[in-house]
Write an enzyme that holds these catalytic residues in place. Structure first.
Site, PDB file in Angstrom:
ATOM      1  N   SER A 195      44.490  52.450 -43.655  1.00 38.27           N
ATOM      2  CA  SER A 195      45.750  53.061 -43.219  1.00 38.27           C
ATOM      3  C   SER A 195      46.766  51.933 -43.070  1.00 38.27           C
ATOM      4  O   SER A 195      46.376  50.755 -42.969  1.00 38.27           O
ATOM      5  CB  SER A 195      45.545  53.726 -41.857  1.00 38.27           C
ATOM      6  N   TYR A 237      41.718  54.676 -32.904  1.00 36.96           N
ATOM      7  CA  TYR A 237      41.952  54.918 -34.340  1.00 36.96           C
ATOM      8  C   TYR A 237      42.414  53.635 -35.021  1.00 36.96           C
ATOM      9  O   TYR A 237      41.875  53.229 -36.055  1.00 36.96           O
ATOM     10  CB  TYR A 237      43.001  56.022 -34.514  1.00 36.96           C
TER      11      TYR A 237
END
Ligand code: NAD
Length: 260
Positions: A144, A157
């Protein structure tokens, strides 16, 4: 020459985790369109509902939080496909967990288990199958922009995605001798079907307009294009790399100061 020899993944055998999800689902369908044989792994319920736009994906349930489940899913996928050439790890828990000072032990453990340990165990199982096949392979992790940049309220996360960035490089180094190329795709904000309104929510929509150079969220197909490239022969000298597909979000600061 076969009629389909122009297709970029002809004869390749692929496993996609998170294959019932927005990004994993479109990657699975794109690989099938390029003539790969694809096993799609995900939790059983989303997998049962997945349609892949009519593409012939073989579903295989897995729980990425469970070591035994991962081991048996990969054994079954490799048996179904008769070996393995490509792995894409798109399965993950997304979202926030509150301020870092208040993150619960449970949230920390869940995100690290599914996103980081689940990715490692999938890559290890795939690497063993590829080494046994003796023909090399491709591993594509989905990190990401949060592998490199944080955002509010998402410490577990973000930490899991940062771990995936270094795991990708470690795997690239250790597996190079087996002809296995390992790369990461770092998506920016991508609109996915299970959360279609996420980027239309006014505060987030305004933020997207300010922080993304292209001023819009991306589409899963824009990630699939990078995945097909990394899985294909065209990327034969690319390993340990990251392809950032983020509309320029990580290229810019002070986006709010733009005139046009
Ligand atoms: N959509 C975005 O904006 C964005 C941005 C950056 C990175 N990503 C990454 O892209 C990947 C795909 O995300 P997406 O946006 O398609 O989300 P998604 O929620 O649509 O897909 C994730 C999939 O992972 C599966 N999954 C979750 N927990 C699992 C478990 N324990 N076992 C097996 N499968 C499990 C879910 O069922 C789901 O199908 C993720 O790694 C995500 O972190 C997405």
């Amino acid at each position: 020459m076969s009629a389909q020899s122009h297709l970029r993944l002809s004869g390749k055998r692929a496993v996609i985790t998170g294959a019932a999800g927005g990004i994993g689902g479109v990657i699975a369908a794109a690989f099938a369109r390029e003539d790969a044989r694809v096993v799609g792994m995900d939790l059983a319920a989303p997998l049962a509902a997945a349609r892949w736009n009519g593409a012939a994906i073989t579903p295989c349930p897995v729980d990425l939080a469970d070591r035994a489940s991962i081991a048996s899913a990969f054994a079954s996928a490799v048996a179904t496909l008769g070996g393995l050439d490509i792995l894409v790890t798109a399965g993950a828990l997304k979202g926030g967990s509150g301020n870092a000072a208040d993150v619960t032990d449970e949230d920390w453990d869940r995100y690290i288990a599914v996103n980081l340990t689940g990715t490692f165990l999938s890559c290890r199982a795939a690497a063993k199958a590829m080494i046994a096949g003796g023909k090399g392979g491709r591993i594509i992790t989905i990190g990401s922009v949060n592998s490199f940049q944080s955002e509010p309220g998402a410490a577990p996360y973000v930490a899991s995605k940062g771990g995936i960035a270094m795991l990708t490089r470690a795997l690239a180094v250790d597996l190079a001798g087996h002809g296995i190329l390992v790369n990461m795709i770092a998506p920016g904000p991508i609109a996915v079907p299970n959360n279609p309104d996420q980027y239309r929510e006014p505060k987030l929509a305004r933020a997207i307009g300010e922080i993304v150079a292209l001023r819009r969220a991306g589409e899963p197909a824009e990630i699939a294009g990078a995945a097909v490239y990394l899985a294909s022969d065209e990327s034969s000298y690319v390993t340990g790399s990251t392809i950032t597909v983020d509309g320029g979000v990580s290229a810019m600061i002070f986006g709010a100061m733009r005139d046009g």
